[in-house]
Design a protein around this motif. Structure first.
Motif, PDB file in Angstrom:
ATOM      1  N   LYS A   7      11.195 -33.883  13.800  1.00 54.11           N
ATOM      2  CA  LYS A   7       9.899 -34.506  13.926  1.00 54.11           C
ATOM      3  C   LYS A   7       9.339 -34.674  12.707  1.00 54.11           C
ATOM      4  N   LEU A   8       8.999 -35.634  11.938  1.00 54.77           N
ATOM      5  CA  LEU A   8       8.458 -36.020  10.671  1.00 54.77           C
ATOM      6  C   LEU A   8       6.984 -36.587  11.091  1.00 54.77           C
ATOM      7  N   THR A   9       6.005 -35.800  10.701  1.00 61.64           N
ATOM      8  CA  THR A   9       4.518 -36.291  10.584  1.00 61.64           C
ATOM      9  C   THR A   9       4.050 -37.049   9.316  1.00 61.64           C
ATOM     10  N   VAL A  10       4.054 -38.151   9.336  1.00 63.76           N
ATOM     11  CA  VAL A  10       3.890 -38.967   8.108  1.00 63.76           C
ATOM     12  C   VAL A  10       2.319 -38.865   7.984  1.00 63.76           C
ATOM     13  N   THR A  11       1.869 -38.420   6.559  1.00 65.21           N
ATOM     14  CA  THR A  11       0.408 -38.202   6.572  1.00 65.21           C
ATOM     15  C   THR A  11      -0.217 -39.341   5.652  1.00 65.21           C
ATOM     16  N   GLY A  12      -1.223 -39.571   5.393  1.00 65.59           N
ATOM     17  CA  GLY A  12      -2.149 -40.641   4.774  1.00 65.59           C
ATOM     18  C   GLY A  12      -2.475 -41.816   5.611  1.00 65.59           C
ATOM     19  N   GLU A  13      -2.896 -42.952   4.935  1.00 69.23           N
ATOM     20  CA  GLU A  13      -3.267 -44.055   5.739  1.00 69.23           C
ATOM     21  C   GLU A  13      -2.618 -45.169   5.121  1.00 69.23           C
ATOM     22  N   GLN A  14      -1.906 -45.801   6.091  1.00 70.46           N
ATOM     23  CA  GLN A  14      -1.300 -46.959   5.498  1.00 70.46           C
ATOM     24  C   GLN A  14      -0.844 -47.933   6.932  1.00 70.46           C
ATOM     25  N   SER A  15      -1.651 -49.003   7.165  1.00 71.76           N
ATOM     26  CA  SER A  15      -1.504 -49.783   8.363  1.00 71.76           C
ATOM     27  C   SER A  15      -0.631 -51.111   7.741  1.00 71.76           C
ATOM     28  N   THR A  16      -1.174 -52.120   8.945  1.00 72.49           N
ATOM     29  CA  THR A  16      -0.476 -53.564   8.246  1.00 72.49           C
ATOM     30  C   THR A  16      -1.352 -54.687   8.990  1.00 72.49           C
ATOM     31  N   ASP A  17      -0.666 -55.790   8.257  1.00 73.80           N
ATOM     32  CA  ASP A  17      -1.598 -57.045   8.734  1.00 73.80           C
ATOM     33  C   ASP A  17      -0.778 -57.706   9.754  1.00 73.80           C
ATOM     34  N   VAL A  25      -2.289 -61.470  19.013  1.00 71.86           N
ATOM     35  CA  VAL A  25      -1.766 -60.083  18.841  1.00 71.86           C
ATOM     36  C   VAL A  25      -2.760 -59.216  19.639  1.00 71.86           C
ATOM     37  N   GLY A  26      -2.071 -58.270  20.289  1.00 69.58           N
ATOM     38  CA  GLY A  26      -2.756 -57.163  20.960  1.00 69.58           C
ATOM     39  C   GLY A  26      -2.592 -55.746  19.860  1.00 69.58           C
ATOM     40  N   ALA A  27      -3.600 -55.569  19.321  1.00 68.46           N
ATOM     41  CA  ALA A  27      -3.526 -54.522  18.200  1.00 68.46           C
ATOM     42  C   ALA A  27      -4.801 -53.683  18.025  1.00 68.46           C
ATOM     43  N   PRO A  28      -4.851 -52.633  17.662  1.00 68.91           N
ATOM     44  CA  PRO A  28      -6.019 -51.528  17.622  1.00 68.91           C
ATOM     45  C   PRO A  28      -6.949 -51.739  16.376  1.00 68.91           C
ATOM     46  N   ALA A  29      -7.831 -50.854  16.360  1.00 73.97           N
ATOM     47  CA  ALA A  29      -8.637 -51.115  15.199  1.00 73.97           C
ATOM     48  C   ALA A  29      -8.066 -51.125  13.946  1.00 73.97           C
ATOM     49  N   GLU A  30      -6.894 -50.161  13.709  1.00 73.65           N
ATOM     50  CA  GLU A  30      -6.392 -50.156  12.305  1.00 73.65           C
ATOM     51  C   GLU A  30      -5.659 -51.134  11.797  1.00 73.65           C
ATOM     52  N   GLU A  31      -5.472 -52.035  12.505  1.00 70.06           N
ATOM     53  CA  GLU A  31      -4.606 -53.355  12.145  1.00 70.06           C
ATOM     54  C   GLU A  31      -5.817 -54.005  11.023  1.00 70.06           C
ATOM     55  N   LEU A  32      -5.157 -54.415  10.114  1.00 70.40           N
ATOM     56  CA  LEU A  32      -5.982 -55.087   8.745  1.00 70.40           C
ATOM     57  C   LEU A  32      -6.604 -56.085   8.752  1.00 70.40           C
ATOM     58  N   ASN A  33      -6.171 -57.248   9.467  1.00 68.29           N
ATOM     59  CA  ASN A  33      -6.777 -58.493   9.221  1.00 68.29           C
ATOM     60  C   ASN A  33      -6.925 -59.107  10.826  1.00 68.29           C
ATOM     61  N   LYS A  34      -7.973 -59.070  11.429  1.00 67.29           N
ATOM     62  CA  LYS A  34      -8.346 -59.634  12.790  1.00 67.29           C
ATOM     63  C   LYS A  34      -8.341 -61.183  12.623  1.00 67.29           C
ATOM     64  N   ALA A  35      -8.639 -61.753  11.578  1.00 68.99           N
ATOM     65  CA  ALA A  35      -8.862 -63.115  11.304  1.00 68.99           C
ATOM     66  C   ALA A  35      -7.784 -64.039  11.826  1.00 68.99           C
ATOM     67  N   ASN A  36      -6.483 -63.393  11.865  1.00 69.33           N
ATOM     68  CA  ASN A  36      -5.491 -64.195  11.869  1.00 69.33           C
ATOM     69  C   ASN A  36      -4.464 -63.601  13.441  1.00 69.33           C
ATOM     70  N   ASN A  37      -5.255 -63.101  13.978  1.00 70.37           N
ATOM     71  CA  ASN A  37      -4.438 -62.484  15.252  1.00 70.37           C
ATOM     72  C   ASN A  37      -4.188 -63.469  16.420  1.00 70.37           C
ATOM     73  N   THR A  38      -4.978 -64.571  16.401  1.00 72.06           N
ATOM     74  CA  THR A  38      -4.720 -65.737  17.198  1.00 72.06           C
ATOM     75  C   THR A  38      -4.142 -66.972  16.687  1.00 72.06           C
ATOM     76  N   ALA A  39      -3.263 -67.756  17.290  1.00 71.96           N
ATOM     77  CA  ALA A  39      -2.991 -69.046  16.898  1.00 71.96           C
ATOM     78  C   ALA A  39      -2.756 -69.834  18.147  1.00 71.96           C
ATOM     79  N   ALA A  40      -2.729 -71.439  18.009  1.00 76.61           N
ATOM     80  CA  ALA A  40      -2.844 -72.403  18.844  1.00 76.61           C
ATOM     81  C   ALA A  40      -1.329 -72.584  19.302  1.00 76.61           C
ATOM     82  N   VAL A  41      -1.003 -72.743  20.471  1.00 78.12           N
ATOM     83  CA  VAL A  41       0.095 -73.363  20.984  1.00 78.12           C
ATOM     84  C   VAL A  41      -0.077 -74.787  21.527  1.00 78.12           C
TER      85      VAL A  41
END
Length: 513
Positions: free
Chosen positions: A318-328, A444-460
């Motif tokens: 079991k590897l615990t990865v330390t630091g802070e690195q999220s994604t968009d 996109v259903g994502a938590p607070a650490e997701e980096l960019n909330k502005a592109n979390n929705t798109a039209a169909v």
């Protein structure tokens, strides 16, 4: 050319046209080909193994419940080999009289070119008094409703039992992305006989990147999948191999990542590898181009009887990865068109813009999810199995995955999404009413650490307004997919013959006039 001759030519062309028109659909309707593969085994005396079986068709082939059956038989084989079921209720039934026949109902709803696991729960077993080197042929017959039975065989070999004991089988470490995490694996040959050749099969997440790739090991996207050690391990002696690895630079942090390494004999690995090459258990990847990875305290390998480990031997970390690195994560929408009554395929999903890869193959946090809101005038009639109905409150009904007819869906994923990768779910929407510019959405259903909330929705958008002449229209369009392949060639020939026939008729009419 005289008119009667031309008439005969046109009649011949028309006959050829009819022949092509008849032949093309017949070719398209050709029956699928079905096949299957049964894994071979090397087993220690007194042990047993689940009978892994892969089922194939040369194209995706849906099958009804109970439309596929499998029968396994040991015909005129040594008495040391028998078959067994797992008890009731189950999908296999053994002939209690002699334990030489096992009938199973695979738990499948389709056959595919890649192969699907049959899901049968039946076993082949070897008696305690079996002798190393004894072999048996397991005969198997697959029957698919509407198809002729298919017969295949597998080889069962009795291997000399060896006991490998893992030293420090469970490990826990902490490290940041990019850090070196070289990992020693230590085993002891606890048998009274030498272990003449061993192997490891790895099951590690994407974060465990190999720093060196050895020629006796296999790798998939830089992650170790297996190694074979053609060395003899003396009885009572402990051996060690160190795996050079690092935490992949784009690993999400903080996070937990897992890896495991299972030991087996080289004969057992050969059986395992053949099954993998047919499509079972994932992929092994290509061999490395470096040197040879070796166990320490090696002696010269000697010839001897086939061998099999007497128990499950593995290491885990079991590897615990330390630091802070999220994604968009960006929602990916779509524009499509369809007439009333048509079923339109709408792919919705998300794209990982980085900087972190998401690996949900082992640890499955509650994000990300893809949420799809069906446009007005459409009904979802085809729903992916990983998508479940979602209420307006956001509550998801996990018991109704893949169920059509709802207004909202939440879709999960359980694998790897690398930076730059796109995750897509295909919904089939029936056009009940043509509404110009009907709009739905993907989110996109994502938590607070997701980096960019502005592109979390798109039209169909379904049936967007048609642009005025000279303007630019939306994507998509009417009409079907282009017809290609052998059937299309026949239709092209039909068209050519009819064009030639039309030209001949024009010449004939002109001459008469």
């Amino acid at each position: 050319m005289r008119p009667p001759v031309l008439r005969r030519l046109l009649a011949g062309l028309a006959a050829l046209a009819l022949l092509f028109a008849w032949a093309a659909p017949a070719q398209a309707a050709a029956k699928a080909k079905v096949d299957f593969f049964v894994k071979s085994y090397t087993l220690a005396p007194g042990s047993s193994a689940l009978i892994y079986t892969l089922l194939f068709a040369d194209r995706p082939l849906p099958v009804a419940s109970n439309a596929v059956s499998l029968k396994y038989e040991l015909i005129n084989q040594p008495a040391a080999f028998t078959l067994q079921e797992a008890g009731h209720p189950n999908n296999c039934s053994v002939d209690i009289a002699d334990l030489l026949e096992l009938t199973c109902g695979p738990m499948v709803d389709r056959l595919t070119p890649e192969g699907v696991d049959s899901g049968v729960v039946g076993y082949v077993q070897v008696a305690e008094g079996a002798t190393a080197g004894q072999t048996a042929t397991l005969s198997a017959t697959m029957t698919v409703k509407g198809y002729a039975p298919v017969r295949r065989t597998a080889k069962i070999v009795v291997g000399e039992g060896v006991t490998l004991t893992a030293v420090d089988p469970e490990k826990e470490r902490s490290a940041a992305p990019g850090a070196t995490i070289d990992t020693p694996l230590t085993i002891t040959n606890s048998s009274t006989v030498p272990a003449q050749g061993t192997a490891i099969v790895a099951s590690a997440q994407y974060a465990f990147q190999s720093r060196t790739q050895f020629s006796n090991c296999s790798y998939l996207e830089g992650v170790l999948t297996s190694c074979v050690f053609p060395q003899t391990l003396a009885p009572g002696v402990t051996y060690r191999v160190t795996l050079p690895m690092r935490v992949r630079q784009d690993t999400a942090a903080p996070s937990e990542q897992y890896a495991g390494w299972q030991w087996m004999t080289d004969e057992e690995f050969a059986d395992f590898r053949q099954y993998v090459l047919k499509g079972g258990f994932g992929r092994l990847g290509a061999a490395g181009k470096g040197g040879v990875l070796r166990l320490t305290e090696v002696t010269t390998a000697k010839a001897g009887p086939p061998q099999a480990v007497t128990g499950y031997t593995s290491h885990g970390m079991k590897l615990t990865v330390t630091g802070e690195q999220s994604t968009d994560l960006a929602a990916v929408g779509v524009t499509a068109r369809g007439k009333k009554g048509a079923v339109v395929t709408v792919p919705v999903g998300l794209r990982n813009n980085g900087p972190a890869a998401l690996d949900r193959s082992r640890v499955n946090p509650g994000w990300p999810t893809v949420r799809f809101y069906v446009p007005n005038g459409a009904t979802a009639v085809k729903v992916p199995e990983l998508c479940a109905p979602m209420a307006s409150s956001g509550k998801v009904d996990e018991t109704r995955r893949g169920e059509p007819g709802e207004l909202r869906y939440s879709c999960d994923f359980y694998n790897l999404l690398k930076v730059g990768g796109t995750l897509s779910f295909d919904f089939g929407l029936r056009m009940d009413k043509v509404v110009t510019g009907a709009r739905g959405a993907v989110a996109v259903g994502a938590p607070a650490e997701e980096l960019n909330k502005a592109n979390n929705t798109a039209a169909v958008v379904i049936n967007p307004p048609v642009a005025a002449p000279g303007g630019s229209g939306g994507s998509g369009g009417g009409g079907g997919l282009p017809i290609t392949g052998p059937a299309a060639a026949g239709l092209v020939a039909v068209g050519l013959l009819l064009v030639l026939g039309g030209a001949g008729a024009f010449l004939l009419t002109r001459r008469r006039s």
